[in-house]
Design a protein around this motif. Structure first.
Motif, mmCIF file in Angstrom:
data_model
loop_
_atom_site.group_PDB
_atom_site.id
_atom_site.type_symbol
_atom_site.label_atom_id
_atom_site.label_comp_id
_atom_site.label_asym_id
_atom_site.label_seq_id
_atom_site.Cartn_x
_atom_site.Cartn_y
_atom_site.Cartn_z
ATOM 1 N N TYR B 91 -8.458 -6.607 -0.751
ATOM 2 C CA TYR B 91 -7.843 -7.667 -1.535
ATOM 3 C C TYR B 91 -6.781 -7.018 -2.416
ATOM 4 N N LEU B 92 -5.534 -7.482 -2.263
ATOM 5 C CA LEU B 92 -4.419 -6.890 -3.007
ATOM 6 C C LEU B 92 -3.747 -7.936 -3.879
ATOM 7 N N ILE B 93 -3.082 -7.453 -4.908
ATOM 8 C CA ILE B 93 -2.136 -8.293 -5.621
ATOM 9 C C ILE B 93 -0.755 -7.780 -5.230
ATOM 10 N N SER B 94 0.031 -8.600 -4.560
ATOM 11 C CA SER B 94 1.338 -8.170 -4.065
ATOM 12 C C SER B 94 2.429 -9.026 -4.668
ATOM 13 N N SER B 95 3.463 -8.371 -5.150
ATOM 14 C CA SER B 95 4.661 -9.061 -5.636
ATOM 15 C C SER B 95 4.340 -10.152 -6.635
ATOM 16 N N GLY B 96 3.350 -9.946 -7.454
ATOM 17 C CA GLY B 96 3.043 -10.894 -8.510
ATOM 18 C C GLY B 96 2.294 -12.123 -8.055
ATOM 19 N N SER B 97 2.018 -12.228 -6.766
ATOM 20 C CA SER B 97 1.267 -13.399 -6.308
ATOM 21 C C SER B 97 -0.028 -12.954 -5.646
ATOM 22 N N ALA B 98 -0.988 -13.817 -5.694
ATOM 23 C CA ALA B 98 -2.291 -13.452 -5.139
ATOM 24 C C ALA B 98 -2.224 -13.465 -3.627
ATOM 25 N N ARG B 99 -2.846 -12.519 -2.999
ATOM 26 C CA ARG B 99 -2.971 -12.493 -1.550
ATOM 27 C C ARG B 99 -4.442 -12.545 -1.232
ATOM 28 N N GLN B 100 -4.738 -13.077 -0.091
ATOM 29 C CA GLN B 100 -6.126 -13.132 0.327
ATOM 30 C C GLN B 100 -6.490 -11.846 1.029
ATOM 31 N N LEU B 101 -7.641 -11.876 1.626
ATOM 32 C CA LEU B 101 -8.162 -10.676 2.244
ATOM 33 C C LEU B 101 -7.367 -10.271 3.481
#
Lengths: 115, 113
Positions: B91-101
């Motif tokens: 689970y990452l936080i990318s470019s200021g937006s939440a990403r899922q698994l």
């Protein structure tokens, strides 16, 4: 019982015939998503929704649409299915997405065949 | 590019033969590392979440560990009912937006009686 329910479980359809796969969760989760699972490629995210009326593309969104009009429901729409969309589809929901994510609950899966 | 790599792809063990499954993840931006079990024709079932290097979690014969670049799922004295595909996800936080698994392709474990 906490669960994510997908329908139908199995579907065979013809190319170009619009279809909808429904997904409903009873856990009041904000976050819902759709995945497809193909041999050798694992689970890939199609679309996700962070809350009602908030949706965004995942890794493989082409050919799919979603909507989130109610918190509990997150249908997956294939406007014009093609054979390369033959796959096993899973809907998932979780309670939070930030900061570390929480466990996702998955539905039983929908096996779609497009001929 | 976000990438989760699991090894081996398949593993056959005799009942009672302990082993480990490996998961390499995207180092920067990691917020959580998840392990799931998937039985044929069913949806993945949550096992563990790990958030920081050095963390360990156990459940019956399974123990998950996390280092700075990879995670291991240790299986001690496995039984045939442990046969399943084990999936790792980040689970990452990318470019200021939440990403899922983001999932790996899984390790298919077979435990022979």
């Amino acid at each position: 019982e906490a669960q994510v329910t997908q329908n139908p479980r199995y579907l065979i359809t013809v190319t170009g015939k619009k279809l909808t796969v429904t997904c409903s969760q009873n856990m009041n989760h904000e976050y819902m998503s759709w995945y497809r699972q193909d041999p050798g490629l694992g689970l890939r995210q199609i679309y996700y929704s962070m809350n009602v009326e908030v949706t965004d593309k995942g890794d493989v969104p082409e050919g799919y649409k979603v909507s989130r009009k109610e918190k509990r429901n997150f249908p997956l729409i294939l406007e014009s299915p093609s054979p390369n969309q033959t796959s096993l589809y899973f809907c998932a929901s979780s309670s939070t997405t930030y900061p570390g994510g929480t466990e996702a609950f998955f539905g039983q899966g929908t096996r779609l065949t497009v001929v | 590019e976000d990438q989760v790599t699991q090894s081996p792809e398949a593993l056959r063990l005799q009942e009672g033969e302990s082993s480990s499954l490996n998961c390499s993840y995207t180092v920067s931006g990691l917020r959580g590392l998840f392990w799931y079990r998937q039985d044929p024709g069913k949806g993945p079932e949550f096992l563990f979440t790990l958030y920081s290097a050095g963390e360990e979690k156990e459940k019956e014969r399974l123990k998950a560990t996390l280092t700075k670049k990879e995670s291991f799922l240790h299986i001690t004295a496995p039984k045939p009912e442990d046969s399943a595909t084990y999936l790792c996800a980040e689970y990452l936080i990318s470019s200021g937006s939440a990403r899922q698994l983001t999932f790996g392709s899984g390790t298919q474990l077979t435990v022979l009686p």
